[in-house]
Design an enzyme around this catalytic site. Structure first.
Site, PDB file in Angstrom:
ATOM      1  N   HIS A 162      29.353   0.377  14.845  1.00 19.05           N
ATOM      2  CA  HIS A 162      30.029   0.227  16.137  1.00 19.05           C
ATOM      3  C   HIS A 162      29.049  -0.138  17.258  1.00 19.05           C
ATOM      4  CE1 HIS A 162      33.517   1.814  14.058  1.00 19.05           C
ATOM      5  NE2 HIS A 162      34.226   1.369  15.080  1.00 19.05           N
ATOM      6  N   TYR A 171      38.458   1.325  25.139  1.00 18.03           N
ATOM      7  CA  TYR A 171      38.673   1.848  23.792  1.00 18.03           C
ATOM      8  C   TYR A 171      37.556   2.843  23.482  1.00 18.03           C
ATOM      9  CZ  TYR A 171      39.784   1.330  18.741  1.00 18.03           C
ATOM     10  OH  TYR A 171      40.141   1.519  17.433  1.00 18.03           O
ATOM     11  N   TYR A 193      28.717   4.684  10.453  1.00 16.76           N
ATOM     12  CA  TYR A 193      29.870   4.353  11.291  1.00 16.76           C
ATOM     13  C   TYR A 193      29.416   4.066  12.726  1.00 16.76           C
ATOM     14  CZ  TYR A 193      34.501   4.798  13.428  1.00 16.76           C
ATOM     15  OH  TYR A 193      35.658   4.558  14.132  1.00 16.76           O
ATOM     16  N   TRP A 225      36.478  -7.081   9.484  1.00 14.57           N
ATOM     17  CA  TRP A 225      35.953  -5.807   9.986  1.00 14.57           C
ATOM     18  C   TRP A 225      36.473  -4.645   9.146  1.00 14.57           C
ATOM     19  CZ3 TRP A 225      32.238  -3.875  12.906  1.00 14.57           C
ATOM     20  CH2 TRP A 225      32.331  -2.556  13.351  1.00 14.57           C
ATOM     21  N   TRP A 226      37.777  -4.643   8.907  1.00 11.69           N
ATOM     22  CA  TRP A 226      38.346  -3.569   8.099  1.00 11.69           C
ATOM     23  C   TRP A 226      37.717  -3.537   6.708  1.00 11.69           C
ATOM     24  CZ3 TRP A 226      44.172  -4.528   9.483  1.00 11.69           C
ATOM     25  CH2 TRP A 226      44.434  -3.996  10.754  1.00 11.69           C
TER      26      TRP A 226
END
Length: 107
Positions: A22, A41, A18, A76-77
């Protein structure tokens, strides 16, 4: 500016991947998030539960509701679905994101 926060859930053993994904965030996705009005963010992990706590600033004219229609967001999802809890039961790779209610602010 508006501040919003939400909780997602990382699957066990997926932290390193993860974080890697990112760190390598696609420039076209970053551009789409900025164009939608998202600023500052941040995502934090509660290691004991796998909960991801996300917080973001949004401009007053944000269009974050339209992000789900963008091909780069859907891609992306799809790429992140193996790492997180998603809405797979409805045939969607969007992460389950539970809105969090603000209860305190120290300016």
């Amino acid at each position: 500016m508006e501040t919003v926060a939400f909780r997602m859930t990382l699957k066990p053993g997926m932290r390193e991947e993860y974080e890697k994904r990112h760190r390598e965030l696609w420039p076209e996705l970053a551009d789409a998030l900025h164009a939608a009005g998202i600023r500052d963010y941040r995502i934090f992990l509660d290691e004991s539960t796998g909960h991801l706590f996300a917080i973001q600033q949004r401009t007053d004219t944000h269009t974050t509701h339209a992000l789900a229609t963008l091909p780069v967001m859907r891609k992306w999802w799809d790429s992140m679905a193996e790492l997180m809890e998603t809405h797979a039961e409805r045939g969607d790779s969007a992460p389950v994101a539970v809105p969090l209610v603000p209860v305190f602010h120290l300016p």
